[in-house]
Design a protein around this motif. Structure first.
Motif, PDB file in Angstrom:
ATOM      1  N   GLU A  50       0.966  -1.293   0.006  1.00  0.00           N
ATOM      2  CA  GLU A  50       0.100   0.078   0.105  1.00  0.00           C
ATOM      3  C   GLU A  50       1.027   1.195   0.124  1.00  0.00           C
ATOM      4  N   SER A  51       1.921   1.030   0.636  1.00  0.00           N
ATOM      5  CA  SER A  51       2.881   2.378   0.813  1.00  0.00           C
ATOM      6  C   SER A  51       3.673   2.496  -0.791  1.00  0.00           C
ATOM      7  N   MET A  52       3.855   1.657  -1.234  1.00  0.00           N
ATOM      8  CA  MET A  52       4.451   1.694  -2.587  1.00  0.00           C
ATOM      9  C   MET A  52       3.309   2.326  -3.700  1.00  0.00           C
ATOM     10  N   LYS A  53       1.941   1.890  -3.425  1.00  0.00           N
ATOM     11  CA  LYS A  53       0.870   2.556  -4.199  1.00  0.00           C
ATOM     12  C   LYS A  53       1.113   3.882  -4.060  1.00  0.00           C
ATOM     13  N   LEU A  54       0.931   4.444  -2.772  1.00  0.00           N
ATOM     14  CA  LEU A  54       0.831   5.811  -2.360  1.00  0.00           C
ATOM     15  C   LEU A  54       2.213   6.548  -3.126  1.00  0.00           C
ATOM     16  N   LEU A  55       3.373   5.928  -3.065  1.00  0.00           N
ATOM     17  CA  LEU A  55       4.602   6.418  -3.324  1.00  0.00           C
ATOM     18  C   LEU A  55       4.668   6.572  -4.844  1.00  0.00           C
ATOM     19  N   LYS A  56       3.966   5.631  -5.788  1.00  0.00           N
ATOM     20  CA  LYS A  56       3.895   5.440  -7.094  1.00  0.00           C
ATOM     21  C   LYS A  56       3.419   6.775  -7.714  1.00  0.00           C
ATOM     22  N   ILE A  57       2.221   7.270  -6.831  1.00  0.00           N
ATOM     23  CA  ILE A  57       1.676   8.334  -7.141  1.00  0.00           C
ATOM     24  C   ILE A  57       2.288   9.458  -6.791  1.00  0.00           C
ATOM     25  N   GLY A  58       2.838   9.506  -5.377  1.00  0.00           N
ATOM     26  CA  GLY A  58       3.174  10.819  -4.821  1.00  0.00           C
ATOM     27  C   GLY A  58       4.667  11.116  -5.203  1.00  0.00           C
ATOM     28  N   ILE A  59       5.464  10.420  -5.597  1.00  0.00           N
ATOM     29  CA  ILE A  59       6.736  10.793  -5.569  1.00  0.00           C
ATOM     30  C   ILE A  59       6.909  11.604  -7.142  1.00  0.00           C
ATOM     31  N   PRO A  60       6.178  11.292  -8.306  1.00  0.00           N
ATOM     32  CA  PRO A  60       6.318  12.340  -9.237  1.00  0.00           C
ATOM     33  C   PRO A  60       5.669  13.762  -8.872  1.00  0.00           C
ATOM     34  N   ILE A  61       4.519  13.664  -7.955  1.00  0.00           N
ATOM     35  CA  ILE A  61       3.996  14.645  -7.657  1.00  0.00           C
ATOM     36  C   ILE A  61       4.986  15.705  -6.894  1.00  0.00           C
ATOM     37  N   GLY A  62       5.821  14.901  -5.864  1.00  0.00           N
ATOM     38  CA  GLY A  62       6.894  15.608  -5.175  1.00  0.00           C
ATOM     39  C   GLY A  62       7.717  16.246  -5.788  1.00  0.00           C
ATOM     40  N   PHE A  63       8.476  15.451  -6.859  1.00  0.00           N
ATOM     41  CA  PHE A  63       9.606  16.025  -7.679  1.00  0.00           C
ATOM     42  C   PHE A  63       9.109  17.427  -8.293  1.00  0.00           C
ATOM     43  N   ALA A  64       7.924  17.259  -8.893  1.00  0.00           N
ATOM     44  CA  ALA A  64       7.436  18.354  -9.626  1.00  0.00           C
ATOM     45  C   ALA A  64       7.423  19.553  -8.845  1.00  0.00           C
ATOM     46  N   ILE A  65       6.731  19.363  -7.591  1.00  0.00           N
ATOM     47  CA  ILE A  65       6.723  20.547  -6.555  1.00  0.00           C
ATOM     48  C   ILE A  65       8.123  20.950  -6.400  1.00  0.00           C
ATOM     49  N   PHE A  66       9.077  19.978  -6.070  1.00  0.00           N
ATOM     50  CA  PHE A  66      10.303  20.118  -5.527  1.00  0.00           C
ATOM     51  C   PHE A  66      11.077  21.110  -6.564  1.00  0.00           C
ATOM     52  N   PHE A  67      10.831  20.759  -7.806  1.00  0.00           N
ATOM     53  CA  PHE A  67      11.605  21.580  -8.972  1.00  0.00           C
ATOM     54  C   PHE A  67      11.184  22.974  -9.077  1.00  0.00           C
ATOM     55  N   GLU A  68       9.746  23.176  -8.705  1.00  0.00           N
ATOM     56  CA  GLU A  68       8.936  24.449  -8.846  1.00  0.00           C
ATOM     57  C   GLU A  68       9.474  25.353  -7.613  1.00  0.00           C
ATOM     58  N   THR A  69       9.539  24.755  -6.652  1.00  0.00           N
ATOM     59  CA  THR A  69       9.715  25.581  -5.401  1.00  0.00           C
ATOM     60  C   THR A  69      11.265  25.916  -5.244  1.00  0.00           C
ATOM     61  N   SER A  70      12.022  24.911  -5.800  1.00  0.00           N
ATOM     62  CA  SER A  70      13.635  25.166  -5.525  1.00  0.00           C
ATOM     63  C   SER A  70      14.168  26.261  -6.449  1.00  0.00           C
ATOM     64  N   ILE A  71      13.233  26.554  -7.577  1.00  0.00           N
ATOM     65  CA  ILE A  71      13.728  27.733  -8.338  1.00  0.00           C
ATOM     66  C   ILE A  71      13.768  29.041  -7.591  1.00  0.00           C
ATOM     67  N   PHE A  72      12.729  29.237  -6.652  1.00  0.00           N
ATOM     68  CA  PHE A  72      12.813  30.206  -5.456  1.00  0.00           C
ATOM     69  C   PHE A  72      14.094  30.086  -4.715  1.00  0.00           C
ATOM     70  N   ALA A  73      14.349  28.868  -4.061  1.00  0.00           N
ATOM     71  CA  ALA A  73      15.285  28.822  -3.168  1.00  0.00           C
ATOM     72  C   ALA A  73      16.641  29.006  -3.886  1.00  0.00           C
ATOM     73  N   ALA A  74      16.903  28.248  -4.941  1.00  0.00           N
ATOM     74  CA  ALA A  74      18.219  28.509  -5.583  1.00  0.00           C
ATOM     75  C   ALA A  74      18.748  29.794  -5.849  1.00  0.00           C
ATOM     76  N   VAL A  75      18.089  30.542  -6.035  1.00  0.00           N
ATOM     77  CA  VAL A  75      18.130  32.090  -6.431  1.00  0.00           C
ATOM     78  C   VAL A  75      18.670  32.680  -4.915  1.00  0.00           C
ATOM     79  N   THR A  76      18.019  32.289  -3.928  1.00  0.00           N
ATOM     80  CA  THR A  76      18.375  32.831  -2.399  1.00  0.00           C
ATOM     81  C   THR A  76      19.538  32.269  -2.144  1.00  0.00           C
ATOM     82  N   LEU A  77      19.927  30.834  -2.455  1.00  0.00           N
ATOM     83  CA  LEU A  77      21.274  30.377  -2.126  1.00  0.00           C
ATOM     84  C   LEU A  77      22.485  31.086  -2.887  1.00  0.00           C
TER      85      LEU A  77
END
Length: 313
Positions: free
Chosen positions: A237-264
């Motif tokens: 069941e956890s893998m079922k969640l991760l199969k859907i969630g990991i692509p979502i997580g990566f997408a949001i990570f890269f979107e928000t990291s644009i803001f963070a990268a500039v600050t760094l």
């Protein structure tokens, strides 16, 4: 959530779900704004330290929280398919995943904070404040991720106004705690920028406990008896969640990291420049909440229709 027959009904339901989500997202981002603004009242170094700390933390948090948003389409589809009895199992497995993610973040932070900050070539005082801020935030990681699971469950039922009210409660809590810990008022220790991290961590505990109480006691959530049965951890069941969630997580990570990268990247400039940049970016990041809120609303309404196999809708 209910079946809608025409465009007018669909639009009304969409907006009913969207507006509270937008307020919630804006409210959550305002916690960071409060941390930044109130830390800036102490010194530019404190503001810069919080800016660097939050820029390291925000992409990590949003990316990992993005994984947990898989709960929303999963529960929405179960509701659309009228499989309410399967909902508690999915939610509890998601809580287990939230706990595992929390442990992984804490261990990774313990190992990586010093090397990362050393490579940023910060002023010593700014680096110390950033480290203390991140350590304090770490105390609230577990309740924050558990809250995200509870929030996704509540939102997936279309009850987004509930999570909006929880978030609106968090803002005055965070403001008061910032006032106490940043400035050392009423006998509390004066922690400066680190106090913003402590205030946020306690705020995360508060909203987590409030959401757990609501899910356990209030209608219509208590009828699911989320905590009424003990479910052991399920790798499948956890893998079922991760199969859907990991692509979502990566997408949001890269979107928000644009803001963070500039600050760094700004860390190579002086402390005042870092502080000024962060103050301006707080407003820009608020704008990102609109498209994010629209996508979260679509996840709920499309998931509900897909679960009911109303693919035309």
């Amino acid at each position: 959530m209910r079946e809608t027959k025409d465009l007018r009904e669909k639009t009304r339901q969409f907006l009913t779900i969207l507006i509270p989500i937008l307020v919630t997202q804006a409210g959550l981002s305002l916690i960071t704004v409060l941390d930044t603004v109130m830390s800036g009242k102490v010194s530019a170094a404190d503001l810069a330290g919080v800016a660097i700390g939050s820029s390291l933390w925000t992409p990590v948090y949003t990316g990992l929280a993005g994984i947990l948003t898989a709960v929303t389409p999963m529960v929405a589809q179960l509701m659309g398919a009228k499989r309410q009895k399967a909902v508690p199992y999915t939610v509890i497995q998601s809580v287990y995943v939230a706990g595992i993610i929390s442990i992984a973040v804490i261990v990774s932070g313990y190992l990586l904070i010093d090397p990362v900050l050393e490579n940023l070539d910060l002023e010593q005082k700014v680096a110390v404040i950033a480290k203390q801020y991140l350590i304090c935030i770490g105390l609230g990681i577990l309740p924050l991720f558990v809250y995200n699971v509870m929030r996704c469950f509540i939102d997936s039922l279309g009850k987004t106004r509930v999570t909006m009210l929880i978030t609106l409660c968090s803002l005055p809590i965070n403001f008061v705690l910032n006032y106490l810990f940043i400035f050392g008022n009423f006998g509390f220790p004066k922690l400066g920028g680190a106090g913003a991290g402590m205030a946020s961590a306690i705020t995360y505990w508060c909203i987590c406990l409030i959401s757990l109480y609501i899910v356990h006691k209030k209608t219509p959530f208590h009828q699911f008896r989320i905590f009424g049965t003990f479910y052991s951890f399920s790798f499948a069941e956890s893998m079922k969640l991760l199969k859907i969630g990991i692509p979502i997580g990566f997408a949001i990570f890269f979107e928000t990291s644009i803001f963070a990268a500039v600050t760094l990247l700004m860390s190579h400039f002086d402390t005042v420049t870092i502080a000024s940049h962060q103050a301006a970016m707080n407003f820009a990041s608020l704008l990102y909440m609109l498209p994010l809120s629209v996508s979260m609303t679509l996840t709920i309404v499309v998931g509900f229709e897909a679960g009911a196999k109303r693919f035309k809708d």
